[in-house]
Design a protein around this motif. Structure first.
Motif, PDB file in Angstrom:
ATOM      1  N   THR A  40      20.931   4.664  -9.430  1.00  0.00           N
ATOM      2  CA  THR A  40      19.595   4.857 -10.011  1.00  0.00           C
ATOM      3  C   THR A  40      19.594   5.976 -11.036  1.00  0.00           C
ATOM      4  O   THR A  40      20.177   7.043 -10.823  1.00  0.00           O
ATOM      5  CB  THR A  40      18.582   5.251  -8.902  1.00  0.00           C
ATOM      6  OG1 THR A  40      18.721   4.357  -7.824  1.00  0.00           O
ATOM      7  CG2 THR A  40      17.156   5.188  -9.412  1.00  0.00           C
TER       8      THR A  40
ATOM      9  N   ARG B  61      16.880   8.375 -12.920  1.00  0.00           N
ATOM     10  CA  ARG B  61      15.488   8.753 -12.643  1.00  0.00           C
ATOM     11  C   ARG B  61      14.999   9.826 -13.616  1.00  0.00           C
ATOM     12  O   ARG B  61      15.591  10.904 -13.708  1.00  0.00           O
ATOM     13  CB  ARG B  61      15.380   9.269 -11.206  1.00  0.00           C
ATOM     14  CG  ARG B  61      13.980   9.673 -10.796  1.00  0.00           C
ATOM     15  CD  ARG B  61      13.948  10.083  -9.323  1.00  0.00           C
ATOM     16  NE  ARG B  61      12.750  10.823  -9.020  1.00  0.00           N
ATOM     17  CZ  ARG B  61      11.565  10.263  -8.756  1.00  0.00           C
ATOM     18  NH1 ARG B  61      11.454   8.954  -8.735  1.00  0.00           N
ATOM     19  NH2 ARG B  61      10.504  11.011  -8.504  1.00  0.00           N
TER      20      ARG B  61
ATOM     21  N   GLU C   3      11.906   5.117 -12.938  1.00  0.00           N
ATOM     22  CA  GLU C   3      13.182   4.854 -12.250  1.00  0.00           C
ATOM     23  C   GLU C   3      13.822   3.604 -12.831  1.00  0.00           C
ATOM     24  O   GLU C   3      13.151   2.600 -13.039  1.00  0.00           O
ATOM     25  CB  GLU C   3      12.945   4.645 -10.751  1.00  0.00           C
ATOM     26  CG  GLU C   3      12.878   5.948 -10.020  1.00  0.00           C
ATOM     27  CD  GLU C   3      13.130   5.818  -8.532  1.00  0.00           C
ATOM     28  OE1 GLU C   3      13.574   4.745  -8.083  1.00  0.00           O
ATOM     29  OE2 GLU C   3      12.878   6.804  -7.835  1.00  0.00           O
TER      30      GLU C   3
ATOM     31  N   ALA D 105      16.975   1.127 -12.025  1.00  0.00           N
ATOM     32  CA  ALA D 105      18.073   0.773 -11.110  1.00  0.00           C
ATOM     33  C   ALA D 105      19.214   0.176 -11.911  1.00  0.00           C
ATOM     34  O   ALA D 105      19.002  -0.411 -12.980  1.00  0.00           O
ATOM     35  CB  ALA D 105      17.579  -0.227 -10.068  1.00  0.00           C
TER      36      ALA D 105
ATOM     37  N   ASP E  84      21.618   9.309  -9.990  1.00  0.00           N
ATOM     38  CA  ASP E  84      21.776   9.520  -8.545  1.00  0.00           C
ATOM     39  C   ASP E  84      21.520  10.999  -8.221  1.00  0.00           C
ATOM     40  O   ASP E  84      20.476  11.513  -8.558  1.00  0.00           O
ATOM     41  CB  ASP E  84      23.149   9.032  -8.050  1.00  0.00           C
ATOM     42  CG  ASP E  84      23.275   7.510  -8.171  1.00  0.00           C
ATOM     43  OD1 ASP E  84      22.232   6.838  -8.169  1.00  0.00           O
ATOM     44  OD2 ASP E  84      24.396   7.015  -8.282  1.00  0.00           O
TER      45      ASP E  84
ATOM     46  N   THR F 285      23.087  -1.773 -17.867  1.00  0.00           N
ATOM     47  CA  THR F 285      21.745  -1.275 -17.563  1.00  0.00           C
ATOM     48  C   THR F 285      21.160  -0.904 -18.916  1.00  0.00           C
ATOM     49  O   THR F 285      21.796  -0.185 -19.688  1.00  0.00           O
ATOM     50  CB  THR F 285      21.833  -0.036 -16.653  1.00  0.00           C
ATOM     51  OG1 THR F 285      22.567  -0.397 -15.489  1.00  0.00           O
ATOM     52  CG2 THR F 285      20.442   0.452 -16.259  1.00  0.00           C
TER      53      THR F 285
END
Ligand SMILES: Nc1ncnc2c1ncn2[C@@H]1O[C@H](COP(=O)(O)OP(=O)(O)OP(=O)(O)O)[C@@H](O)[C@H]1O
Length: 390
Positions: free
Chosen positions: A15, A17, A37, A39, A75, A198
């Motif tokens: 993750t 964030r 957030e 993922a 993380d 991502t």
């Protein structure tokens, strides 16, 4: 891509964030305690009008701008304190940012050279990245010899060459014409899925956000107005502002007449229409509201209207608005129509039914498709948004 893993690459993450990040330019707050957030594997679109803080979010994430407050985490690792080159993000901008005097191949190698990769490794990775974006034939050309879409694919190849875990894209399609935009959009989706990337993607174009993203963040004044999967935001926008960005091109003011078990009856356009109240709290008779309607959900019934149940969900009573056809834009299979009610309200309608200028028309609306919001006094702002939202 099937390239050797960069030994300097950060370990896989779960993750990313952004935690209550703020960014002030002097006395202007561009971001206000924004929390997002992301993922691993998600495609997150930051969607909103000009000036809402999309590019600033991306720049802060990339490390191109400092935060005024807040933190960014991969993380358990805090990364907002790391310089841009150690965050391991690939970046693609609107203006390609290619070097005109370098060949396509050398442009792609450039990012790797910045990361101190050896010559043979650079060349192999650049070739592989160009193959990934289907430009392997063009490595020896200069950027000016390529189309805009091809140049943007070079910029994408450059961002992918060092196998970033996270790719940041800031309006990468906005300098391209409509056809190329759709082609490259599909290409970006293919790359995201096939490479397991991502992606955080800035856009003000709702169709791009809806077609690409697995999660959309609709931004307003430096904050997240609503966050969720495209289907959820489309089905249940939390405010008239978000509805606008989900293609509800009609946001008209009205007044609550009554509240029934079936929904809320709202006076607008000289008639009463039953809708679904979407804002927190309960509506009360006399309260000013905004009704959001998608052009496809205003179904013309013509001079001899179909029975109401034709256009209503089972058991749900339909509303009807009477209007007169004012403007017709032919779009092939569908027609975009502006129809005006007796009280002067303009409604945008999308239909495959032939209509004619000046024709009176009954517009039927399913109660669950007329979304009713409390009027936060931003109707003027919503009208200004209409200029920006396609
Ligand atoms: N370098 C800067 N100096 C001063 N103000 C800035 C700077 N960059 C951005 N801003 C301000 O911060 C706010 C957010 O800007 P930002 O560029 O992030 O918005 P955006 O949503 O990306 O808009 P656009 O779609 O037009 O690029 C705006 O009010 C803008 O004027």
């Amino acid at each position: 891509m099937n390239l050797r893993q960069d030994p300097h690459a950060p370990p896989p993450f779960a993750t990313l964030r952004l935690d209550a990040i703020s960014r002030w330019f002097g006395r202007v707050p561009a971001l206000r305690e924004l929390t997002i957030e992301v993922a691993r594997g998600e495609f997150v679109a930051l969607l909103g009008p000009s000036g809402c803080g999309k590019s600033t979010t991306l720049a802060c994430l990339a490390g191109l701008q400092p935060l005024t407050s807040g933190t960014i985490w991969r993380d358990e690792e805090r990364i907002d304190t790391l310089p841009a080159e150690r965050r391991g993000f690939g970046m693609v901008f609107q203006n390609y940012a290619l070097f005109p005097h370098l060949t396509v191949q050398r442009n792609v190698e450039f990012g790797l050279a910045m990361r101190r990769a050896g010559r043979a490794e650079r060349q192999a990775k650049a070739r592989e990245a160009l193959r990934t974006v289907r430009l392997e034939e063009h490595g020896g050309k200069r950027p000016a010899q390529l189309s805009g879409g091809q140049q943007q694919r070079v910029a994408i190849a450059r961002a992918l060459a060092f196998e970033p875990q996270i790719v940041l894209m800031d309006e990468p399609l906005s300098n391209l014409d409509a056809g190329l935009r759709v082609d490259l959009r599909a290409e970006i989706k293919r790359l995201h899925e096939s490479l397991g990337l991502t992606t955080v993607y800035v856009t003000h174009d709702q169709s791009e956000a809806l077609s690409l993203a697995t999660k959309i963040v609709v931004m307003k004044d430096g904050c997240a107005e609503q966050v969720g999967p495209p289907e959820e935001l489309y089905r249940a926008p939390s405010s008239a502002y978000v509805a606008r960005f989900m293609g509800y091109r009609n946001t008209v003011q009205g007044t609550v007449r009554s509240v029934t078990a079936d929904g809320v009856l709202v006076d607008f356009g000289g008639q009463s229409v039953l809708g679904t109240f979407m804002s927190p709290g309960a509506p009360a008779p006399g309260r000013r509201v905004v009704v959001a309607l998608h052009p496809e959900d205003l179904v013309p019934g013509g001079a001899a209207p179909r029975p109401v149940q034709d256009s209503a969900a089972p058991g749900a009573p339909a509303g009807r608005v009477d209007a007169s056809v004012e403007v017709i834009e032919y779009h092939g299979r569908t027609t975009q129509v502006v129809a005006r009610t007796a009280d002067g309200t303009a409604l945008r309608v999308q239909t495959d039914r032939p209509l004619h200028r000046g024709e009176p028309v009954h517009l039927y609306i399913r109660a669950d498709r007329a979304l009713v919001y409390s009027d936060d006094g931003d109707a003027g702002e919503l009208d200004a948004l209409a200029e920006q939202v396609a």
